[in-house]
Design a protein around this motif. Structure first.
Motif: not given
Ligand SMILES: Cc1cc2nc3c(=O)[nH]c(=O)nc-3n(C[C@H](O)[C@H](O)[C@H](O)COP(=O)(O)OP(=O)(O)OC[C@H]3O[C@@H](n4cnc5c(N)ncnc54)[C@H](O)[C@@H]3O)c2cc1C
Length: 346
Positions: A13-18, A49-52, A69-74, A79-83
């Motif tokens: 199960l994935w959760v988007l970490a906005e 799931i953690l973008p930025g 698990e935290v999948l990060t894409c730093a 960083d500003n979560l562009p769509e």
């Protein structure tokens, strides 16, 4: 539901970490709490799931709230979560790791990005769910949401496509108790080539009413408030109690209040500790936004008003003089120093 734990988040199960410039939004924790409960039944991993860029405290909070698990894409470009770039990244990760379920907060941003990702990966999306469960026989995600103007609750399943994607509004699910002893894995992931057709020229900070989803105290008004002028009383009481103003939809339709204040099925879902509803009848579409209010005080001239069925405290009265009196008394107490500084903070 199958789980292949060799791949990060696979089958799980994935959760988007906005987040808002690194500050993770409460809805991400609310979704993680529910995902954790469902995953424990299915013996599956939960991945955030953690973008930025988010600091270590943010990552730890996600693990404490239930992520394995935290999948990060730093990538600073995220960083500003562009769509557009976030859609690229999330679609890429879904194709690569094949989660069974992908949950996203139904924020303005989530409502924009979730359907784009669903379309890219050719799966279904159930928007604005109010309940999520797992069918014990099939392992499918049961996605329940109001339908037909809130008169029906529809439970939707995504049988043949993956992931099963759903959005849930902020405040609908309770935040989980954080367990700081939980351990999880941090998994940096590489972004695909990112495209962006939009340039952000400036940021508009919305007025506080836009934040009623997170307010602890709300004073809300409906048509029974009688005039736009009387909304000043509602706002004053909300200020005195350290809360925010909410309204029913007709007040937004009449242009009396901004849409960000609207509570209900087509407005915000709220979860305050205290909600004082003034002159609101309690239509099902309005009540749909009140799911998690801890204490509901309803003021209405009609003793048969439907809102009284949901209220903890029922006050049969004209709300306008009552509001005037409350504002006068609380203002006087504040002047005398009798109203606690926390409650008195505007
Ligand atoms: C698809 C759809 C989506 C919708 N989404 C939403 C939504 O998100 N949010 C929402 O709010 N509505 C929504 N609606 C509208 C909803 O159906 C109701 O029409 C609306 O909530 C009614 O607002 P109200 O309670 O302010 O007004 P009314 O229903 O007119 O109620 C006014 C109440 O005030 C009381 N009253 C009158 N004078 C006083 C007084 N002086 N003091 C105290 N009480 C008084 C009356 O007894 C009455 O109960 C939606 C409708 C549809 C069809």
């Amino acid at each position: 539901m199958s789980c292949d734990t060799a791949l990060p988040g696979a089958g799980g199960l994935w959760v988007l970490a906005e987040h808002d410039q690194g500050r993770i939004l409460p809805v991400a924790f609310e979704l993680l709490g529910r995902a954790r409960q469902l995953a424990d039944r299915m013996i599956c991993p939960v991945a955030a799931i953690l973008p930025g860029t988010v600091d270590q405290a943010g990552v730890s909070a996600l693990i404490a709230a239930g992520a394995d698990e935290v999948l990060t894409c730093a990538d600073p470009a995220l960083d500003n979560l562009p769509e557009d770039p976030c859609t690229d990244l999330l679609s890429h990760l879904v194709r690569q790791y094949e989660p069974a379920v992908f949950l996203i907060g139904a924020t303005h941003w989530g409502r924009t990005v979730a359907p784009r990702v669903a379309a890219r990966v050719h799966t279904g999306l159930t928007a604005d769910c109010t309940m999520l469960d797992i069918d014990p026989k099939t392992g499918l995600l049961l996605q329940t949401r109001p339908a037909f103007g809130g008169n029906l609750l529809a439970t939707i399943v995504t049988e043949r496509h993956r992931p099963q994607m759903a959005t849930v509004r902020p405040g609908v699910l309770p935040e989980p108790v954080r367990d700081t002893s939980r351990r999880g894995r941090l998994l940096p992931v590489e972004p695909p080539p990112l495209t962006n057709r939009l340039a952000e020229l400036s940021r508009l900070v919305l007025p506080p009413e836009q934040g009623i989803a997170a307010a602890r105290v709300i004073v809300s008004a409906g048509r029974g408030i009688m005039s736009q002028k009387n909304l000043a009383l509602v706002r004053s009481l909300a200020d005195l109690l350290g809360g925010q103003m909410g309204v029913s939809r007709p007040l937004v339709d009449m242009g009396w209040a901004p849409v960000g204040c609207q509570i209900g099925q087509t407005g915000q879902s709220v979860a305050p500790d205290l909600l004082i509803a003034c002159g609101i009848s309690g239509a099902i579409q309005h009540i749909a936004g009140l799911g998690q209010a801890r204490m509901l005080v309803a003021i209405n001239t009609d003793p048969e008003a439907p809102i009284f069925q949901f209220a903890d405290v029922q006050v049969v009265a004209d709300c306008v003089p009552l509001l005037r009196q409350l504002v006068r008394d609380l203002s006087a107490r504040r002047k005398d120093g009798g109203l606690g500084s926390e409650a008195a903070a505007p």
